[in-house]
Design a protein around this motif. Structure first.
Motif, PDB file in Angstrom:
ATOM      1  N   LEU A 207     -84.407 -67.406  66.958  1.00  0.00           N
ATOM      2  CA  LEU A 207     -83.359 -66.394  67.120  1.00  0.00           C
ATOM      3  C   LEU A 207     -82.470 -66.443  65.879  1.00  0.00           C
ATOM      4  CD1 LEU A 207     -82.330 -66.853  70.859  1.00  0.00           C
ATOM      5  CD2 LEU A 207     -83.834 -65.118  69.870  1.00  0.00           C
ATOM      6  N   GLU A 208     -82.393 -65.335  65.174  1.00  0.00           N
ATOM      7  CA  GLU A 208     -81.624 -65.297  63.922  1.00  0.00           C
ATOM      8  C   GLU A 208     -80.651 -64.127  63.967  1.00  0.00           C
ATOM      9  OE1 GLU A 208     -84.474 -65.348  60.704  1.00  0.00           O
ATOM     10  OE2 GLU A 208     -85.461 -67.151  61.474  1.00  0.00           O
ATOM     11  N   ILE A 209     -79.532 -64.316  63.303  1.00  0.00           N
ATOM     12  CA  ILE A 209     -78.461 -63.311  63.330  1.00  0.00           C
ATOM     13  C   ILE A 209     -78.674 -62.284  62.222  1.00  0.00           C
ATOM     14  CG2 ILE A 209     -75.990 -62.987  62.884  1.00  0.00           C
ATOM     15  CD1 ILE A 209     -75.537 -65.717  64.313  1.00  0.00           C
TER      16      ILE A 209
ATOM     17  N   VAL B  53     -79.380 -59.358  66.642  1.00  0.00           N
ATOM     18  CA  VAL B  53     -80.137 -60.616  66.589  1.00  0.00           C
ATOM     19  C   VAL B  53     -81.618 -60.277  66.474  1.00  0.00           C
ATOM     20  CG1 VAL B  53     -80.861 -62.635  67.950  1.00  0.00           C
ATOM     21  CG2 VAL B  53     -78.444 -61.985  67.883  1.00  0.00           C
TER      22      VAL B  53
ATOM     23  N   ASP C   6     -76.991 -63.333  56.222  1.00  0.00           N
ATOM     24  CA  ASP C   6     -77.018 -63.097  57.670  1.00  0.00           C
ATOM     25  C   ASP C   6     -75.600 -63.109  58.208  1.00  0.00           C
ATOM     26  OD1 ASP C   6     -79.776 -62.810  58.127  1.00  0.00           O
ATOM     27  OD2 ASP C   6     -80.083 -64.968  58.211  1.00  0.00           O
TER      28      ASP C   6
END
Lengths: 322, 322
Positions: free
Chosen positions: B294-296, B306, B212
């Motif tokens: 919420l993840e990159i 995101v 990520d």
């Protein structure tokens, strides 16, 4: 008596009132609350290395909301985001690393979540203040009829006195603070840089569960207890707090924006690979694209938080400290 | 012939030269490369719903780097970040959702990773251009002596013709594009909004693995093949591309900053909970703190990405589309 905790029988007092229900040495009641991390605070307890400490914590709203009628409009904001402590850790000196083992986290059966106009990641929208009391039982958050979320108690606020004179406990920095890392659960270790004699450790703001982001500004805010044990790494410290789980280490960085936080987290992670393998910056930077996961802690506190996660397959603790 | 793929014997051609080594109906050679997503491009193939399509892809550097002597200084940047296509999907109309099943991804045994001064999340630092050729074998990336990373081939660039006239294939948006989502692997489904008759789908920029962030600007860039199958959801579409894995759905949003991307991703995720449960904004917003991660995706393309990840326990596909 739990032999795995290396207690000596002579040192032990039994606190039968604690919900954790194990043998502990020191209990710090939740009445010992601070609203900033600072070397100016007088320690409420002295802790030896290896000693067990149970810190009781109030919920992040200061226990002020007991029912859904209790509007946040009437909240005394000076009593929000407190942390229990500080405790003085014996032998901790500036330049050391304070290692905090999170042995257990217990939370109350009743939590609260609020929306606060202008707050949270969607604070630009028009919405109302609202309060929801949430039951936590049998390992689940009972959010709504038929909507249950598995509980995963975690610590929102944890840190030591900072390098600067004072940081509000609602904020975060290199000293820790209101980091809101969902992975900061029982069974993990946190490595904090020591800036002040005795470190002056404090903890608070437990959540019964939280997703990455904590996007509405609160999660399931709950009072509870944290069972910890401290150790020290002398003469070395991390540039940012480090979280250790079974499988990985993560630098917990922050910044005024997520982008700034991500940059800070990446920088120290890449440096760690340079140290681990004696690689050039370029090679370690390349490897980062394969082996550093940038993950979001929270997007709603005064500073945003990003963690740089590295598998233990690729980096050792020693390379993370300087 | 693989019965699980629902092929009719009469429709089938066998392409014995493909590394995927299964029966396919249509092959799109990697010579069909575009450098933008746009309705102006003439389709190179027409695909029926349910038909199997094998798209061959060049690496993101246009296959220009074969050795570590090949400096990126001499790169023809007009041949970078291409995608194979576009293909015209029969019956796809503006307002529909194109569902892309990623059945398999195969990558070459040789990949390349580069550092490019001023690029990547640490582009503000001084460093040199560098090139590393990487062997991929036995399911591992052989990054360095003794440093092996498990391969997890994924798709960097995938999308359809956008609403606007043209978007470079190096960039990203509501149409997809260079999203660099590490979870976009074989076995997943991608839901893309259709803006143009036939959708005009294209794919490229495979990585043998990526963390990520893709923080140095490239990952293990590699040529390969993507086996896909299309279907349509008529008259409904997602506001941002949706990735489906076994366990979760994620909106894949982007913005000029990570903060903007996170806000966009949150907004659609919260709206989905409002639809799913007929909840007020406030209640869905609260639930987001518990159930939207919420993840990159990446921090290095023209726009940052995101994803808002929601467990299938809590939301159904129908609530994600409007």
């Amino acid at each position: 008596m739990t032999s795995s905790l290396n207690l000596k029988a002579s040192d032990v007092k039994v606190y039968s009132t604690t919900r954790i229900g194990c043998v502990v040495m020191k209990v710090v009641p939740r009445s010992n609350v601070i609203y900033s991390f600072s070397s100016k605070h007088k320690p409420v307890e002295h802790i030896k290395i290896g000693e067990l400490v149970l810190l009781e914590t109030e919920d992040a709203l200061g226990g002020q909301i007991k029912t859904e009628d209790a509007s946040i409009d009437k909240l005394d904001w000076s009593r929000v985001d407190g942390a229990t402590g500080p405790v003085f850790v014996e032998d901790a000196k500036p330049g050391d690393t304070l290692v905090v083992e999170i042995l257990d986290i217990k939370v109350d059966e009743k939590g609260v979540i609020v929306t606060v106009p202008k707050h949270g990641i969607l604070g630009g929208k028009q919405f109302n203040p609202s309060t929801k009391i949430i039951r936590i039982s049998d390992g689940y958050i009972h959010f709504s009829e038929g909507v249950l979320v598995r509980a995963k108690p975690m610590i929102g606020t944890i840190g030591v006195a900072p390098e600067s004179s004072e940081v509000p406990s609602s904020s975060l920095g290199r000293h820790g603070g209101n980091m809101d890392v969902k992975e900061l659960t029982a069974g993990t270790k946190l490595y904090l840089p020591v800036f002040t004699e005795g470190a002056l450790f404090a903890v608070g703001d437990l959540h019964a569960v939280q997703a990455d982001g904590e996007l509405c500004v609160s999660s399931v805010e709950v009072a509870g207890e944290v069972l910890s044990r401290f150790s020290l790494i002398k003469g070395k410290k991390p540039k940012w707090p480090i979280l250790e789980t079974h499988d990985w280490y993560a630098f917990l960085a922050c910044g005024d924006t997520l982008d700034e936080a991500a940059t800070c987290a990446t920088e120290v992670a890449v440096e760690s690979f340079m140290r681990e393998y004696n690689w050039s910056f370029e090679k370690a930077y390349m490897f980062g694209s394969l082996a550093i996961n940038l993950e979001i802690n929270q997007v709603v506190d005064p500073k945003k938080g990003v963690r740089a996660v590295m598998s233990k397959d690729f980096v050792s603790l020693n390379s993370l400290l300087t």
